[in-house]
Scaffold this motif. Structure first.
Motif, mmCIF file in Angstrom:
data_model
loop_
_atom_site.group_PDB
_atom_site.id
_atom_site.type_symbol
_atom_site.label_atom_id
_atom_site.label_comp_id
_atom_site.label_asym_id
_atom_site.label_seq_id
_atom_site.Cartn_x
_atom_site.Cartn_y
_atom_site.Cartn_z
ATOM 1 N N TRP A 137 0.831 -1.207 0.000
ATOM 2 C CA TRP A 137 0.000 0.000 0.000
ATOM 3 C C TRP A 137 0.865 1.257 0.000
ATOM 4 N N ASN A 191 -0.690 7.454 -5.610
ATOM 5 C CA ASN A 191 -2.010 7.922 -5.178
ATOM 6 C C ASN A 191 -3.093 7.535 -6.179
ATOM 7 N N ARG A 234 -4.058 3.941 -5.682
ATOM 8 C CA ARG A 234 -4.874 3.795 -4.475
ATOM 9 C C ARG A 234 -6.321 4.196 -4.738
ATOM 10 N N GLU A 292 -9.601 1.843 -4.420
ATOM 11 C CA GLU A 292 -10.712 2.203 -3.536
ATOM 12 C C GLU A 292 -12.039 2.176 -4.287
ATOM 13 N N TRP A 305 -6.390 2.909 4.271
ATOM 14 C CA TRP A 305 -5.794 1.624 4.593
ATOM 15 C C TRP A 305 -6.326 1.106 5.916
ATOM 16 N N GLU A 308 -6.280 10.238 3.438
ATOM 17 C CA GLU A 308 -6.687 9.291 2.415
ATOM 18 C C GLU A 308 -8.204 9.287 2.239
ATOM 19 N N CYS A 311 -10.818 10.002 -1.104
ATOM 20 C CA CYS A 311 -11.440 8.757 -1.553
ATOM 21 C C CYS A 311 -12.720 9.045 -2.351
#
Length: 213
Positions: free
Chosen positions: A112, A117, A120, A124, A132, A145, A149
């Motif tokens: 992770w 970014n 990630r 998501e 995370w 984060e 999201c």
């Protein structure tokens, strides 16, 4: 004919190899399910299970052909490779069962952290999770984060589950299934080696009596 005869050994070996083919497909399928989340691919142990499944499937096909044709060379290769698969499968299966949540968390945390970014955010969205792990030492990082999201769960009233929990639960289930199935069927491979050795040294009643066995 009694069970110790040529035909019984042949049928038993054929049946066992059909089971091995099914087990190989099962290991490949469960391992692929375990890699359903991109981050799970960081567990090299799951890749090892897929390799075992593929080799077990191939050697089962060789064993099945060798059993049907009573081919001496193929049966010998079958025995040697099956012993190697047994050793490797036993080690990997025990590793699957022995890996605890903290070890899994360490593997996933490294992956992770190394992600960009953008990767990630895409994960998501695909997994429908945010951030995370929302632990005490990660509160600030998790808040950052979570703010960026774009998962569907943020639009609902239900709180978003962390990606860490989803990944760890998913990997934990996969490892338990893989370890249990692999460990159970690894011991049947000893039976396969014994059956192949016994069958290989039996005389085919329909063959030429002077044929070398």
């Amino acid at each position: 004919m009694v069970c110790g005869g040529f035909t019984c050994s042949k049928n038993a070996l054929c049946a066992l190899n059909v089971v091995y083919m099914l087990v190989g497909l099962l290991l490949i399928g469960v391992a692929a399910w375990g890699k359903g989340f991109g981050i799970v691919s960081s567990l090299h142990i799951i890749g090892g299970v897929i390799a075992i499944g593929v080799f077990l499937l191939l050697i089962a096909i060789i064993g099945l052909i060798g059993a049907v044709s009573h081919h001496q060379v193929m049966l010998f290769i079958y025995m040697v490779v099956l012993i190697l698969i047994f050793i490797f499968q036993l080690v990997v299966s025990c590793s699957c069962l022995a890996m605890n949540r903290s070890q899994q968390e360490r593997f996933f945390d490294e992956t992770w952290t190394s992600m960009s970014n953008r990767t990630r955010r895409e994960m998501e969205m695909n997994v429908n999770c945010c951030g995370w792990l929302n632990t005490t030492d990660r509160r600030e990082q998790f808040a950052e984060e979570f703010a960026f999201c774009n998962a569907e769960c943020k639009k609902s009233k239900t709180p978003c589950e962390t990606c860490g929990n989803k990944m760890l639960n998913h990997a934990g289930e996969a490892l338990k299934i893989l370890g249990g199935v692999g460990l159970f069927f690894s011991f049947t491979e000893v039976l396969g080696v014994w059956l192949a050795f016994r069958y290989r040294n039996q005389k085919d009643p329909r063959a030429n009596p002077s044929a070398f066995l």
